[in-house]
Design an enzyme around this catalytic site. Sequence first.
Site, PDB file in Angstrom:
ATOM      1  CE  LYS A 136      34.545  48.353  35.973  1.00  0.00           C
ATOM      2  NZ  LYS A 136      35.929  48.766  35.191  1.00  0.00           N
ATOM      3  CB  SER A 142      38.005  49.643  38.470  1.00  0.00           C
ATOM      4  OG  SER A 142      37.895  49.457  36.986  1.00  0.00           O
ATOM      5  CB  SER A 184      39.905  48.305  34.946  1.00  0.00           C
ATOM      6  OG  SER A 184      40.375  49.369  35.931  1.00  0.00           O
TER       7      SER A 184
END
Lengths: 511, 102
Positions: free
Chosen positions: A88, A163, A187
């Site tokens: 990420k 996310s 997330s």
Amino acid sequence: MSLSPAEYTGFSVLDILTGLDCRDFTARDVAKAAIATIESLEAEHVGAFISLTPEMALKAAGNVDGTCVSGASPFEAGLLAGVPIGYKDNMNLLGSRTTCASRMMENYESMVNATCVSKTLAAGALPMGKTNLDEFAFGSSTETSAFKTTHNPWDLTRVPGGSSGGSAAAVASGMLTVALGSDTGGSIRQPASFCGVVGFKPTYGVVSRYGVVAFGSSLDQVGPFGRSVADVALTTDAMCGHDVRDSTSQNIDPTYYKSVLAGQREGIKGMRVGVVSEYLNAPGVTAEVTAAFKEALQRVEDLGAHIVELELPHAKAALSAYYVIGPCEAFSNLSRFDSIRYGYCVPDATTMTEQYERSRAEGFGPEVIRRILLGTYLLSSGVYDTYYYPAQQVRTLITQDYHSAFEQVDVLLTPTSPRTAFAVGEVSDPTTMYLSDIFTIPINIAGNGGLSLPIGLGLDSGMPVGLQIIGPQFKDSNIMRVAAALEATYDIPRLAPLVQELSNTPGGDAR
Amino acid sequence: MHLTTEAVRELAFCARIELHDEELPALTRDLNAIMDSLEPITHFELDEVEPTYHPIAGLVNVTREDVAKPCLTQQEALSNAPFTQDGQFKIPPILADAGGTR
């Protein structure tokens, strides 16, 4: 010897380790197949990556092959030897930018390796790139990214969740074997659910957050995505444990994969599984999610576990506690973006205050600004006593609820999200968006571990539904065991079929 | 209503984020809607309930030995800075700063 994308996208971590061990292919073959798969799917279809690092992946593959050539088994080269991984883009990887999907950090060159990055690289993983996210991880759809929209590989008109949406979409589309995400309120688990893959948020303290850009420091935890429970367990084993650079990280034995094997061999007969029936009456829970959830409960019973009805009286306050605590911690963490030491800076300010104000206004997107202002307000004099302090007290009550629940049961089950993936642009109101995390947020408040397991496709939407398995703090082994046993009862694809078709079209040969 | 547009303007100044007049109404509406959704937190009987600031019970302060360790070099520390001069971070004048765009 070469690998086609179709072969590569079907591989688990163990398939790669075994293939290397048997000399069926090399780590460079795997890297090339991953690069070819990304080339065929990324730009025109999924959009999961903010940056790609193919040279780093090939170099890492060369190192793994070197170790194997010297006669060592790839299992000695590391738990993730030759396994394509993505990070990420709020995780620092030396040699890459760490943008947080924000204009503020668009040109930021990583100064360190995050501990989760250095540990997975040391385990032999091949770094393929940095994945898209909601700006600074504030969001549930990856739509607030300043750079691109990521599409759900199961239906490209829908969001991947967020996310950590880029990581989830990259694994579901087969571009990556595993990926890392961070989870502050869901997330990892919610995008895993939306994309039909396994996503795991370990207990707070299991994985070091050093080098991961902080959002809510008392809530954030790093965890993996994979297409099987075993892949997620092996990745967690590779990166868990104490790190002097994150004082919340704890001494954890890497026994996640062992727990998976226990679940596969011994099952879950006699285990106590808690369910909160009133959760299914929560706002926005769709009929297809309820149906898939009830079917999963039936399977759990069929495996010989006991279902125990529970109440969590304070859980309904968790969402509001989270939207007090999260913005306050984010407000504090984001004060570091001062336009001086790094980050976006307007070139023509004549005073320091003007430089701060304009740089932060132009560098941060609307959702980030909303949360910073919310945190500013909640921490202001007077308001603090009405919201912030009570939220910390409510946190105590919520935590106590879970403690007493886990005196009666070994795991708790909920749907991961009230609904399946929504269309890009469909949810624009922030308070509605926040509701997609009602089942995941309480777990960050209490600090427990939670895993999202795919349990089939929704009868109405045809999109993946996820089951959340929650364990007692620092007993994630319970989660792994139940997840592995339940996973074995399902025969559902983890690769999105649409993308599987695309990857079988010409142009897929590894160079 | 929790916040007026004037109050939001004041918050933005505290957080050092420039806001234009035309952005204020929508932002004020969003923030008030979020504040309304936080209402449940004010409904609990919380006398004598201790606060929890992080999830690891019993973890208080964690310190390391007070020993110097390698850190970023000056060049590394400056490498991401938007503006530098003579090996230092460069900023606009602060002494003449009358308080920005408030």
